[in-house]
Motif scaffolding. Structure first.
Motif, PDB file in Angstrom:
ATOM      1  N   LYS A 281       0.835  -1.216   0.000  1.00 51.42           N
ATOM      2  CA  LYS A 281       0.000   0.000   0.000  1.00 51.42           C
ATOM      3  C   LYS A 281       0.861   1.254   0.000  1.00 51.42           C
ATOM      4  N   SER A 282       1.912   1.255   0.800  1.00 53.92           N
ATOM      5  CA  SER A 282       2.800   2.418   0.867  1.00 53.92           C
ATOM      6  C   SER A 282       3.493   2.674  -0.467  1.00 53.92           C
ATOM      7  N   LEU A 283       3.955   1.606  -1.104  1.00 49.82           N
ATOM      8  CA  LEU A 283       4.648   1.740  -2.389  1.00 49.82           C
ATOM      9  C   LEU A 283       3.724   2.306  -3.458  1.00 49.82           C
ATOM     10  N   LEU A 284       2.519   1.746  -3.577  1.00 50.20           N
ATOM     11  CA  LEU A 284       1.601   2.159  -4.648  1.00 50.20           C
ATOM     12  C   LEU A 284       1.004   3.539  -4.389  1.00 50.20           C
ATOM     13  N   ARG A 285       0.780   3.862  -3.132  1.00 49.54           N
ATOM     14  CA  ARG A 285       0.250   5.193  -2.836  1.00 49.54           C
ATOM     15  C   ARG A 285       1.263   6.265  -3.217  1.00 49.54           C
ATOM     16  N   LYS A 286       2.537   5.972  -3.003  1.00 51.51           N
ATOM     17  CA  LYS A 286       3.596   6.922  -3.349  1.00 51.51           C
ATOM     18  C   LYS A 286       3.683   7.134  -4.861  1.00 51.51           C
ATOM     19  N   LEU A 287       3.425   6.057  -5.635  1.00 55.82           N
ATOM     20  CA  LEU A 287       3.564   6.135  -7.086  1.00 55.82           C
ATOM     21  C   LEU A 287       2.261   6.490  -7.816  1.00 55.82           C
ATOM     22  N   ALA A 288       1.160   6.583  -7.091  1.00 55.36           N
ATOM     23  CA  ALA A 288      -0.136   6.855  -7.722  1.00 55.36           C
ATOM     24  C   ALA A 288      -0.150   8.145  -8.541  1.00 55.36           C
ATOM     25  N   PRO A 289       0.391   9.268  -8.040  1.00 57.26           N
ATOM     26  CA  PRO A 289       0.389  10.498  -8.855  1.00 57.26           C
ATOM     27  C   PRO A 289       1.182  10.345 -10.154  1.00 57.26           C
ATOM     28  N   ALA A 290       2.316   9.630 -10.079  1.00 55.09           N
ATOM     29  CA  ALA A 290       3.116   9.417 -11.282  1.00 55.09           C
ATOM     30  C   ALA A 290       2.347   8.576 -12.297  1.00 55.09           C
ATOM     31  N   ALA A 291       1.657   7.548 -11.819  1.00 43.65           N
ATOM     32  CA  ALA A 291       0.870   6.695 -12.715  1.00 43.65           C
ATOM     33  C   ALA A 291      -0.238   7.494 -13.387  1.00 43.65           C
ATOM     34  N   GLN A 292      -0.847   8.395 -12.643  1.00 43.23           N
ATOM     35  CA  GLN A 292      -1.923   9.221 -13.192  1.00 43.23           C
ATOM     36  C   GLN A 292      -1.415  10.115 -14.317  1.00 43.23           C
ATOM     37  N   ILE A 308      -4.393  -3.603  -7.839  1.00 45.66           N
ATOM     38  CA  ILE A 308      -3.474  -4.090  -6.804  1.00 45.66           C
ATOM     39  C   ILE A 308      -3.513  -3.183  -5.573  1.00 45.66           C
ATOM     40  N   TYR A 309      -3.596  -1.882  -5.799  1.00 48.22           N
ATOM     41  CA  TYR A 309      -3.703  -0.959  -4.660  1.00 48.22           C
ATOM     42  C   TYR A 309      -4.982  -1.240  -3.869  1.00 48.22           C
ATOM     43  N   ALA A 310      -6.076  -1.475  -4.578  1.00 51.60           N
ATOM     44  CA  ALA A 310      -7.338  -1.789  -3.903  1.00 51.60           C
ATOM     45  C   ALA A 310      -7.234  -3.094  -3.116  1.00 51.60           C
ATOM     46  N   ARG A 311      -6.537  -4.069  -3.672  1.00 48.79           N
ATOM     47  CA  ARG A 311      -6.347  -5.334  -2.953  1.00 48.79           C
ATOM     48  C   ARG A 311      -5.551  -5.130  -1.669  1.00 48.79           C
ATOM     49  N   ALA A 312      -4.532  -4.271  -1.745  1.00 51.02           N
ATOM     50  CA  ALA A 312      -3.750  -3.989  -0.542  1.00 51.02           C
ATOM     51  C   ALA A 312      -4.622  -3.351   0.543  1.00 51.02           C
ATOM     52  N   LEU A 313      -5.674  -2.629   0.130  1.00 52.95           N
ATOM     53  CA  LEU A 313      -6.584  -2.002   1.084  1.00 52.95           C
ATOM     54  C   LEU A 313      -7.553  -3.004   1.699  1.00 52.95           C
ATOM     55  N   TYR A 314      -8.245  -3.801   0.855  1.00 56.75           N
ATOM     56  CA  TYR A 314      -9.323  -4.634   1.394  1.00 56.75           C
ATOM     57  C   TYR A 314      -8.868  -6.005   1.895  1.00 56.75           C
ATOM     58  N   MET A 315      -7.690  -6.458   1.498  1.00 58.61           N
ATOM     59  CA  MET A 315      -7.233  -7.773   1.924  1.00 58.61           C
ATOM     60  C   MET A 315      -6.471  -7.736   3.245  1.00 58.61           C
ATOM     61  N   ALA A 316      -6.064  -6.559   3.685  1.00 56.33           N
ATOM     62  CA  ALA A 316      -5.329  -6.443   4.945  1.00 56.33           C
ATOM     63  C   ALA A 316      -6.200  -6.901   6.115  1.00 56.33           C
ATOM     64  N   PRO A 317      -5.660  -7.695   7.048  1.00 58.61           N
ATOM     65  CA  PRO A 317      -6.465  -8.215   8.172  1.00 58.61           C
ATOM     66  C   PRO A 317      -7.104  -7.120   9.022  1.00 58.61           C
ATOM     67  N   ARG A 318      -6.427  -5.982   9.148  1.00 60.93           N
ATOM     68  CA  ARG A 318      -6.954  -4.891   9.982  1.00 60.93           C
ATOM     69  C   ARG A 318      -7.493  -3.741   9.127  1.00 60.93           C
ATOM     70  N   ALA A 319      -8.017  -4.040   7.985  1.00 63.10           N
ATOM     71  CA  ALA A 319      -8.563  -3.001   7.105  1.00 63.10           C
ATOM     72  C   ALA A 319      -9.719  -2.284   7.791  1.00 63.10           C
ATOM     73  N   THR A 320      -9.713  -0.965   7.728  1.00 60.93           N
ATOM     74  CA  THR A 320     -10.795  -0.174   8.320  1.00 60.93           C
ATOM     75  C   THR A 320     -11.953  -0.061   7.333  1.00 60.93           C
ATOM     76  N   ALA A 321     -13.081   0.439   7.836  1.00 61.11           N
ATOM     77  CA  ALA A 321     -14.241   0.638   6.965  1.00 61.11           C
ATOM     78  C   ALA A 321     -13.913   1.647   5.868  1.00 61.11           C
ATOM     79  N   ASP A 322     -13.129   2.662   6.190  1.00 59.59           N
ATOM     80  CA  ASP A 322     -12.729   3.653   5.183  1.00 59.59           C
ATOM     81  C   ASP A 322     -11.857   3.019   4.108  1.00 59.59           C
ATOM     82  N   ASP A 323     -10.934   2.131   4.521  1.00 58.02           N
ATOM     83  CA  ASP A 323     -10.109   1.421   3.554  1.00 58.02           C
ATOM     84  C   ASP A 323     -10.978   0.605   2.599  1.00 58.02           C
ATOM     85  N   LEU A 324     -11.954  -0.083   3.160  1.00 55.33           N
ATOM     86  CA  LEU A 324     -12.816  -0.945   2.350  1.00 55.33           C
ATOM     87  C   LEU A 324     -13.673  -0.129   1.388  1.00 55.33           C
TER      88      LEU A 324
END
Length: 371
Positions: A281-292, A308-324
């Protein structure tokens, strides 16, 4: 060489010092295997192999014919009653092969013979070479449809991979087209023959190192090899190589380069497979502006990075409602765009749809638990 196993005992062949038939250049792990293979029937094939251009070319021709037959059979229902958009015939006049379609084209578009597609690309690439033109826009047609501009997939891509290798296998090892053909073949085999893809990619990397190729070429080969390691369950080797490739491309190209984003995509995807969600999640969030900024709205890589970024959000065991909720929003938009660009039956679109279903289920479970 793609022929990396002894035809008599199937043992790995030495890269360059293998014993070989003086006539057809078939290679063996030693004299005993050469004698055994000769007695087992090689004496009857030797002249035929030599006439075809040697062992490597003969093998390429054989595998190509097999792959075309498989692809035509798999596409028979989809292409029933249609004709090739290149030669306008239902059955190829020379090879008698059937029709295929393995891209994002729909309706009557994109239906062709593998032989016609391969010949068309070969002519375009030869013209570019003769006139000293940029080969890249023409070369991509070995793996990308010229009509819908989306990648071939499945058995059709496998057949195109063998067609590409068959076309250039007879050239010198350090010939650029031959090197590129090996890359295409390795990618094409991934969906159908992981062990075969691994052998091709290991041979490719060894060849590039032997010829002191530029680091950019080595990084491409290492990235492809890491992908094969991942698919075959060799986790530690894959993770180390993905990390090295991403670091190398970041150093050479910087963040705002498609190759860097591709390397980040592969690295992050494997981090998720290893359940390192926070790091991905940290890696893809950092590169998201460049990808855009770098990637177009219809590029598959952009779809994959978002998935893949979405998977990193919803597949994490402690994902919050905002993440989902963020994951569901991203995947809903991405699925809609992928269907429009790729078609609903494309493997990439189907994978995004599956991730969307999983994220919605995770969000529903979270909301029900909170209630």
């Amino acid at each position: 060489m793609i022929l990396t196993q002894c035809p008599a005992c199937a043992a790995p062949l030495p890269p360059r010092a293998a014993k070989q038939c003086s006539r057809c250049k078939t290679r063996y792990c030693g004299p005993a295997c050469q004698v055994q293979h000769w007695k087992a029937g090689h004496d009857k094939l030797c002249r035929k192999i030599r006439k075809s251009g040697g062992a490597e070319q003969y093998h390429a021709n054989t595998k190509y014919a097999e792959a075309v037959a498989v692809a035509a059979e798999a596409c028979a229902e989809d292409t029933k009653g249609q004709t090739c958009y290149i030669c306008t015939e239902a059955v190829h006049w020379k090879t008698k092969e059937g029709l295929v379609r393995g891209c994002a084209c729909r309706g009557t578009a994109g239906v062709a013979h593998v032989s016609c597609l391969a010949e068309q690309v070969r002519i375009l690439c030869d013209e570019a070479a003769e006139n000293h033109l940029d080969m890249s826009p023409r070369w991509v047609r070995w793996h990308t449809c010229s009509l819908c501009e989306q990648s071939y997939h499945g058995v059709v891509f496998c057949a195109m991979g063998w067609a590409c290798w068959k076309t250039y296998a007879g050239r010198a090892e350090n010939n650029k087209a031959r090197m590129s053909a090996m890359t295409v073949l390795g990618s094409a085999l991934c969906a159908e023959d992981q062990e075969g893809a691994l052998r091709v990619r290991e041979a490719e990397l060894a060849m590039l190192r032997y010829h002191d190729s530029p680091e950019e070429y080595l990084l491409i080969a290492q990235g492809n090899l890491a992908n094969s390691y991942q698919r075959l369950g060799r986790a530690e080797a894959a993770l180390n190589m993905y990390r090295d490739v991403y670091s190398g491309r970041l150093r050479i190209f910087g963040e705002e380069h498609r190759d860097t984003l591709m390397a980040a995509n592969n690295y992050a995807n494997f981090l998720i497979e290893l359940q390192h969600y926070a790091e991905a999640k940290s890696l893809l969030r950092k590169l998201a502006p460049a990808a855009q900024r770098v990637l177009g709205e219809s590029e598959q890589l952009k779809f994959v990075l978002r998935m893949i970024y979405a998977r990193a959000l919803y597949m994490a065991p402690r994902a919050t409602a905002d993440d989902l909720r963020e994951a569901v929003k991203i995947l809903t938009e991405t699925a809609r765009a992928a269907r429009r660009v790729l078609g609903g039956a494309h493997p990439r679109a189907l994978a995004i749809e599956e991730s969307l279903r999983e994220s919605r289920a995770a969000l529903s479970a979270c909301e029900a638990s909170a209630a």
